[in-house]
Design a protein around this motif. Sequence first.
Motif, PDB file in Angstrom:
ATOM      1  N   ASN A 151       0.784  -1.318   0.049  1.00 35.74           N
ATOM      2  CA  ASN A 151       0.138  -0.031  -0.125  1.00 35.74           C
ATOM      3  C   ASN A 151       0.891   1.285  -0.018  1.00 35.74           C
ATOM      4  O   ASN A 151       0.328   2.432  -0.040  1.00 35.74           O
ATOM      5  N   GLN A 152       2.211   1.110  -0.095  1.00 29.14           N
ATOM      6  CA  GLN A 152       3.063   2.270  -0.202  1.00 29.14           C
ATOM      7  C   GLN A 152       2.936   2.557  -1.688  1.00 29.14           C
ATOM      8  O   GLN A 152       3.406   3.970  -1.876  1.00 29.14           O
ATOM      9  N   LEU A 153       2.497   1.807  -2.578  1.00 33.65           N
ATOM     10  CA  LEU A 153       2.697   2.001  -4.050  1.00 33.65           C
ATOM     11  C   LEU A 153       1.303   2.709  -4.524  1.00 33.65           C
ATOM     12  O   LEU A 153       0.978   2.367  -5.531  1.00 33.65           O
ATOM     13  N   TRP A 154       0.281   2.998  -3.394  1.00 33.52           N
ATOM     14  CA  TRP A 154      -1.035   3.384  -3.956  1.00 33.52           C
ATOM     15  C   TRP A 154      -1.076   4.172  -5.142  1.00 33.52           C
ATOM     16  O   TRP A 154      -2.085   4.159  -5.822  1.00 33.52           O
ATOM     17  N   ASP A 155      -0.150   5.274  -5.009  1.00 30.69           N
ATOM     18  CA  ASP A 155      -0.174   6.169  -6.520  1.00 30.69           C
ATOM     19  C   ASP A 155       0.196   5.675  -7.873  1.00 30.69           C
ATOM     20  O   ASP A 155      -0.025   6.197  -8.583  1.00 30.69           O
ATOM     21  N   THR A 156       0.748   4.639  -7.824  1.00 31.78           N
ATOM     22  CA  THR A 156       1.012   3.869  -8.947  1.00 31.78           C
ATOM     23  C   THR A 156       0.014   2.883  -9.519  1.00 31.78           C
ATOM     24  O   THR A 156       0.088   2.599 -10.588  1.00 31.78           O
TER      25      THR A 156
END
Length: 349
Positions: A151-156
Motif C-alpha cells: 500500500n506504499q505504492l497506492w499512487d502507481t
Amino acid sequence: MPSADSVIASFRDQADYCRALGSPFTGMLLDLATERLAANASWAEPILNWPGDPRADALPLRLAGALHRAVLEGGDAPLTAAYAATHITAGDLDAALTRHAALLAQYLQSPPQTNDPQRSAVLLGGFLKLAQLCPGLPLQTCEIGASAGLNQLWDTYAYDFGGWQHGEPQTAPLLLRCRWGGSQPPALRPRVIARAGCDVSPLDARNTADRQRLLSYIWADQPERLARVTLALDHAAACDIAVARNHAADFVAAQLQQRKPDAALVLYHSIVWQYIAAPEQQRIAAAMNQAGATATAQAPLAWLRFEPGRAKDGADLTLTLWNGTDPAGREERLGAGDYHGRWMRWEND
C-alpha cells in the motif's frame, strides 16, 4: 486469560464473518476448528489456553494461515487435495494440524499480515482530500504496519470505482475495482516525493518465504485476491520497496525529524492500530500532536487512518490535518470502507 469458551466463540464468529465475505470454504474450515476445539482435540491446547484476546489477536486467522501456508509450500498431498476440492473433514483437519504442529506454533507467535493492496482503494480518497487541503504541495508518505509495502505504492495503481476512475489502467501494474458510494472526492493527482514504511515483522516482496507468508493469510477460496496480491508483490519487488524493521512509535519519531520542506508529511495505516499496544499508541499520538502544533501551511502534517470506528459494516477512514490554523489539528471522518477494500462509502462533501 480468556476462557476456552471465548476462544471457541471467536472461531465461530470468524467462520460466520468469512462466509459473509464470500469465503464459504474458509468458513467451513473454521467451523470444523470450532468443533474440534470444543472436543479438546490433540492440537487444541495452545489455542484454548491463549493468553490474550482471541478476537483482537485474530487467533482463528493464525490457524487458517498456517494451514494455507502448508498448502502453498507443497508436499502435503492430502491437505492440498482437500483445498482443491474445497471440502475438508474433521479427520483431515486433525491430521493436518498434527503434521504441521511446528508451523502452527510458528503462526501462533505473531499476528496475521494481510497486506492487501485493495485497501489502497479506500485510502485513495483520503490522499485526494489531503491534496485538496494542501494545494500544490507534494506528499511525503510514511506507513506503519506496512508489511511488504504494497500500500506504499497506492499512487502507481489504477482504480475503477464504477462512476469514476483514477490513474492509467493501460500502464498501471494493477487495476483495483471498488464499489463507490457517495459523492466523488477531489479529482486531483497527488505527487509522492518520498515514501517510507515500517513493520515489527517486515516482509520482503523479493523473498519467496516472505511472499508465501503474506499469501497464506489470504483465504484460500479467494483466487482473485491471491492473484491481485501476487501482482502487487511483483510490482513492489520491481520497485525495490523496502520496509524498515522498527516499532511504530520509534519510526514515527524518526520520520517527524526528517520532514521535508514545502511538502505535506502524511502518516497513514490500515487495520493495524489494534495490534499496537496502548502505551505505544499514546506515544504516536503525542508525537503527532507535538509536531502538529508547529506545522504550517507550507509544511503541514497529516494523519490518515483506516481503522475500526463507529461504522458497523466496515472501518472508518479518518483524516487529521495540522497546517497552522489550529494547533490541535482538524479532524474529519471521510467515510467508511470494507475491511478488504471492496467498497467505499464517501461521507465528506
